[in-house]
Each structure stands twice: as structure tokens, then as C-alpha cells.
Write a protein that holds these residues in place. Structure first.
Motif, mmCIF file in Angstrom:
data_model
loop_
_atom_site.group_PDB
_atom_site.id
_atom_site.type_symbol
_atom_site.label_atom_id
_atom_site.label_comp_id
_atom_site.label_asym_id
_atom_site.label_seq_id
_atom_site.Cartn_x
_atom_site.Cartn_y
_atom_site.Cartn_z
ATOM 1 N N UNK A 1 -3.607 4.848 3.033
ATOM 2 C CA UNK A 1 -2.996 3.566 3.358
ATOM 3 C C UNK A 1 -3.981 2.671 4.095
ATOM 4 N N UNK A 2 -4.703 3.232 5.047
ATOM 5 C CA UNK A 2 -5.678 2.445 5.804
ATOM 6 C C UNK A 2 -6.750 1.861 4.890
ATOM 7 N N UNK A 3 -7.228 2.656 3.945
ATOM 8 C CA UNK A 3 -8.240 2.165 3.002
ATOM 9 C C UNK A 3 -7.659 1.075 2.107
ATOM 10 N N UNK B 1 0.831 -1.213 0.000
ATOM 11 C CA UNK B 1 0.000 0.000 0.000
ATOM 12 C C UNK B 1 0.863 1.260 0.000
ATOM 13 N N UNK B 2 1.983 1.214 0.701
ATOM 14 C CA UNK B 2 2.915 2.345 0.651
ATOM 15 C C UNK B 2 3.416 2.517 -0.780
ATOM 16 N N UNK B 3 3.750 1.411 -1.416
ATOM 17 C CA UNK B 3 4.230 1.457 -2.795
ATOM 18 C C UNK B 3 3.193 1.931 -3.785
ATOM 19 N N UNK B 4 1.917 1.752 -3.448
ATOM 20 C CA UNK B 4 0.873 2.243 -4.353
ATOM 21 C C UNK B 4 0.784 3.769 -4.328
ATOM 22 N N UNK B 5 1.281 4.384 -3.261
ATOM 23 C CA UNK B 5 1.320 5.843 -3.194
ATOM 24 C C UNK B 5 2.559 6.398 -3.881
ATOM 25 N N UNK B 6 3.652 5.660 -3.790
ATOM 26 C CA UNK B 6 4.933 6.069 -4.382
ATOM 27 C C UNK B 6 5.787 4.811 -4.462
#
Length: 129
Positions: free
Chosen positions: A86-88, A41-46
Motif C-alpha cells: 500500500x505504501x508503495x 490502493x487498498x482496492x488494487x490489492x482486493x
């Protein structure tokens, strides 16, 4: 891995001699799944945030056994990421499926321990002295 990974990156990956790949390893139940979903999920942001989260999770692995999504959101905000997003993402079925698929792929390759290396098409498992 945190001690030797920078050397591997600088001396081999950067020169194109070695390709570094990450495989999710779900061998510690719910804590493993939560940690791996958090990194994805962190990687999906950056994309680089995957590796920043990866490193933070390794550094704080003693906190992961009792961790919940709230702790992971705290880690994300500490890294400058959007904690709400991230939570979502943590409950996104696509993220769960990706982590499970990657874990199964490494099992299918016969990778059972960490670290593992493939050199000249030969699987070498465990730390090399």
C-alpha cells in the motif's frame, strides 16, 4: 452515508433498481488526496478492500487532517492488507491520475455536494429528508 448505505444496498442495489457509484471528491487538499489514494490502493490489492477502507476512512475521518502515509499503512494492516504494498502504491502516478480524473469527472457532471443522486436523469444534490 454509513447509516443509510446498507439500506440502499439491500433494498435497491441488490434488486437491480439502483446503481451505486463512488466519485472521488478532492475538496480538502492533501488529506483528501491521501485518503482517496489509500482507498484506491487498498482496492488494487482486493476490490472489496476499497469499500472496507472507504468505511474505515469515514469512521476515522477525524484522524485524516494530520494523517500521513504511515497512518494509512496502519489502517491497511488493520484491514489485513499488505502495508508495504500500500505504501508503495500511494506514490504510483497512475493512482494519482485516476483519483484526479474521477474528481474531474464528477465536477464535469455538476456534482458539487455529498451525497448526490441521479434519478431519472435528474441530479439531486444533498441529503434528502
Amino acid at each position: 452515508m454509513l447509516r443509510v448505505e446498507p439500506e440502499i444496498l439491500a433494498n435497491y442495489v441488490a434488486k437491480g433498481t439502483v446503481r451505486l457509484a463512488f466519485s472521488h471528491v478532492l475538496d480538502h487538499g492533501k488529506p483528501s488526496m491521501l485518503a482517496h489514494r489509500t482507498a484506491e490502493c487498498a482496492g488494487s490489492q482486493d476490490p472489496m478492500a476499497f469499500w472496507r477502507m472507504h468505511d474505515l476512512l469515514f469512521e476515522r475521518q477525524d484522524q485524516l487532517w494530520e494523517a500521513d502515509p504511515y497512518v494509512m499503512v496502519q489502517f491497511a494492516t488493520e484491514l489485513g492488507l499488505d502495508g508495504i504494498a500500500l505504501e508503495a502504491c500511494l506514490d504510483d502516478p497512475a493512482i494519482v491520475e485516476k483519483v484526479e480524473r474521477m474528481d474531474q469527472a464528477r465536477r464535469d457532471l455538476g456534482i458539487r455536494s455529498r451525497p448526490s443522486f441521479v434519478a431519472n436523469d435528474q441530479l439531486v444534490q444533498g441529503a434528502l429528508a
